[in-house]
Motif scaffolding. Structure first.
Motif, PDB file in Angstrom:
ATOM      1  N   LYS A 268      14.553  -0.278   1.537  1.00 50.58           N
ATOM      2  CA  LYS A 268      13.801   0.591   0.642  1.00 50.58           C
ATOM      3  C   LYS A 268      13.677   2.015   1.197  1.00 50.58           C
ATOM      4  O   LYS A 268      13.648   2.981   0.434  1.00 50.58           O
TER       5      LYS A 268
ATOM      6  N   THR B 173       4.265  10.917  -5.400  1.00 52.93           N
ATOM      7  CA  THR B 173       3.628   9.909  -6.244  1.00 52.93           C
ATOM      8  C   THR B 173       2.128  10.101  -6.353  1.00 52.93           C
ATOM      9  O   THR B 173       1.483   9.410  -7.131  1.00 52.93           O
TER      10      THR B 173
ATOM     11  N   ASN C 240      11.655   5.736  -9.840  1.00 52.43           N
ATOM     12  CA  ASN C 240      11.770   4.439  -9.164  1.00 52.43           C
ATOM     13  C   ASN C 240      12.181   4.586  -7.703  1.00 52.43           C
ATOM     14  O   ASN C 240      11.679   3.867  -6.835  1.00 52.43           O
TER      15      ASN C 240
ATOM     16  N   GLU D  29       9.227   6.010  -5.588  1.00 57.53           N
ATOM     17  CA  GLU D  29       7.986   5.237  -5.581  1.00 57.53           C
ATOM     18  C   GLU D  29       7.407   5.205  -4.164  1.00 57.53           C
ATOM     19  O   GLU D  29       8.100   4.874  -3.202  1.00 57.53           O
TER      20      GLU D  29
ATOM     21  N   ASP E 239       5.049   3.262  -2.820  1.00 60.94           N
ATOM     22  CA  ASP E 239       4.898   1.911  -2.282  1.00 60.94           C
ATOM     23  C   ASP E 239       6.284   1.285  -2.148  1.00 60.94           C
ATOM     24  O   ASP E 239       6.949   1.020  -3.152  1.00 60.94           O
TER      25      ASP E 239
ATOM     26  N   ASN F 259       7.175  -1.637  -1.581  1.00 63.26           N
ATOM     27  CA  ASN F 259       7.262  -2.945  -2.234  1.00 63.26           C
ATOM     28  C   ASN F 259       7.555  -2.822  -3.725  1.00 63.26           C
ATOM     29  O   ASN F 259       8.071  -3.752  -4.344  1.00 63.26           O
ATOM     30  N   LYS F 260       7.213  -1.679  -4.299  1.00 65.83           N
ATOM     31  CA  LYS F 260       7.465  -1.439  -5.717  1.00 65.83           C
ATOM     32  C   LYS F 260       8.718  -0.599  -5.950  1.00 65.83           C
ATOM     33  O   LYS F 260       9.188  -0.496  -7.079  1.00 65.83           O
ATOM     34  N   ARG F 261       9.216  -0.004  -4.899  1.00 68.25           N
ATOM     35  CA  ARG F 261      10.406   0.843  -5.017  1.00 68.25           C
ATOM     36  C   ARG F 261      11.625  -0.008  -5.352  1.00 68.25           C
ATOM     37  O   ARG F 261      11.732  -1.163  -4.936  1.00 68.25           O
ATOM     38  N   CYS F 262      12.551   0.548  -6.093  1.00 69.39           N
ATOM     39  CA  CYS F 262      13.753  -0.191  -6.476  1.00 69.39           C
ATOM     40  C   CYS F 262      14.634  -0.459  -5.260  1.00 69.39           C
ATOM     41  O   CYS F 262      14.494   0.183  -4.211  1.00 69.39           O
TER      42      CYS F 262
END
Length: 259
Positions: A182, A215, A238, A241, A243, A245-248
Motif C-alpha cells: 500500500k 485526506t 483511492n 487514501e 488509511d 487499510n482502505k487504500r487500493c
C-alpha cells in the motif's frame, strides 16, 4: 570480469548510493560488445551489504518492464552492469513533453505491470518515482530501474526508504510498519498525478508532511484549479487514501489500467 577504461566513462545519473555511467565496450567477455551499457559504480559510503542486496535483487527480479542486469564486480562489489535503455528518465521526459491521455494510460500500465512483477519476485521496490522510470521517447516503452533500496517482502525494514514527495502518510506515524504494497501504491499515485499534470499534487513536494493534508482536506477543495480528467479523480482519491487499510492495492490498478 574487469572494468575497462573506467576514467573514460560518461556520467548519466547520480544517486545517494552510486553514480550511473555509460560507454561502449566497457567489459571484457560480454556477449554483446556492440551495445551500450549503463554501469552503476557504488560510492564509498555504500556498505557491502547494500551492494550485495542490490545485486541479488537485480538478479532475481525478471520482467520486460525492469532494467536488465548483465553482470557485476565479483571481487569487490564496486559496480553493477545493466543494459542502457531509453533516452530519458520519466522525470526528465515530463519536463520536455506534455502527455496525451492515451500516453498516460500506456506508460502507467507498464509501470503497474513492472511493479507487479517486482512483487511476484518477492520484493518491494522502496523508491518508486519518476526519476527511476526510464523512457524510450520513440516508443514510450519504459523500464523501472534503481533497485538500490529494494527489500525482500519477508524481511522487516527498520528505517524509512524512498524519496521525498513520494512517502505515504503512514511513514510519519509512530510505531508504523514502514513498508508494504500500500505504501508503494501511494508512490505510484504520485507518479500518475505527475503523468496527468506534469507537477506534484502540492507545490512544496519536499515537505513530506504535506501529504497528510490530502485526506484531511475536502476533496472538492482539493480538485479546485487542478486539471484532472473526471475519470481519474476516483483513482487518485483511492491511491491517496490516508488509511493504508482502505487504500487500493495493485490489483485494483491492474483492473483499470491494462493493455
Amino acid at each position: 570480469m574487469q572494468l575497462k577504461n573506467k576514467q573514460s566513462l560518461t556520467k548519466i545519473d547520480e544517486g545517494l548510493q552510486a553514480d550511473v555511467q555509460m560507454k561502449k565496450y566497457q567489459i571484457y567477455e560480454l556477449p554483446y560488445k556492440d551495445l551500450y551499457y549503463a554501469i552503476k559504480i557504488f560510492k564509498e559510503t555504500t556498505t557491502q551489504d547494500e551492494r550485495i542486496g542490490e545485486i541479488q535483487a537485480s538478479q532475481k527480479i525478471k520482467s520486460k518492464y525492469i532494467i536488465v542486469y548483465v553482470c557485476h564486480d565479483e571481487e569487490k562489489f564496486e559496480w553493477i552492469l545493466y543494459e542502457k535503455f531509453g533516452d530519458y528518465n520519466l522525470q526528465q521526459y515530463l519536463q520536455h513533453f506534455k502527455l496525451e491521455q492515451y500516453h498516460v494510460n500506456y506508460i502507467f500500465t507498464q509501470i503497474i505491470e513492472g511493479y507487479y512483477d517486482i512483487l511476484q519476485s518477492g520484493y518491494y521496490h522502496c523508491d518508486l518515482k519518476t526519476a527511476n522510470v526510464l523512457v524510450d521517447s520513440s516508443t514510450l516503452q519504459i523500464k523501472i530501474c534503481d533497485l538500490g533500496f529494494a527489500n525482500q517482502i519477508q524481511q522487516k525494514i527498520k528505517s524509512r526508504r524512498g524519496s521525498r514527495g513520494y512517502f505515504a502518510p503512514e511513514f510519519f506515524l509512530d510505531g508504523a510498519n514502514f513498508l508494504n504494497e500500500k505504501t508503494e501504491v501511494f508512490a505510484m499515485g504520485v507518479i500518475l498525478y505527475q503523468l496527468l499534470t506534469n507537477e506534484f499534487p502540492y507545490n512544496n513536494q519536499n515537505n513530506c508532511q504535506k501529504w497528510i493534508q490530502i485526506t484531511k482536506s475536502n476533496w472538492k477543495d482539493f480538485w479546485k484549479n487542478k486539471r484532472i480528467p473526471q475519470q481519474y479523480k476516483e483513482i487518485i482519491q483511492n491511491v491517496f487514501e490516508m488509511d493504508p487499510n482502505k487504500r487500493c492495492n495493485i490489483n485494483y490498478l491492474q483492473n483499470i489500467f491494462h493493455f
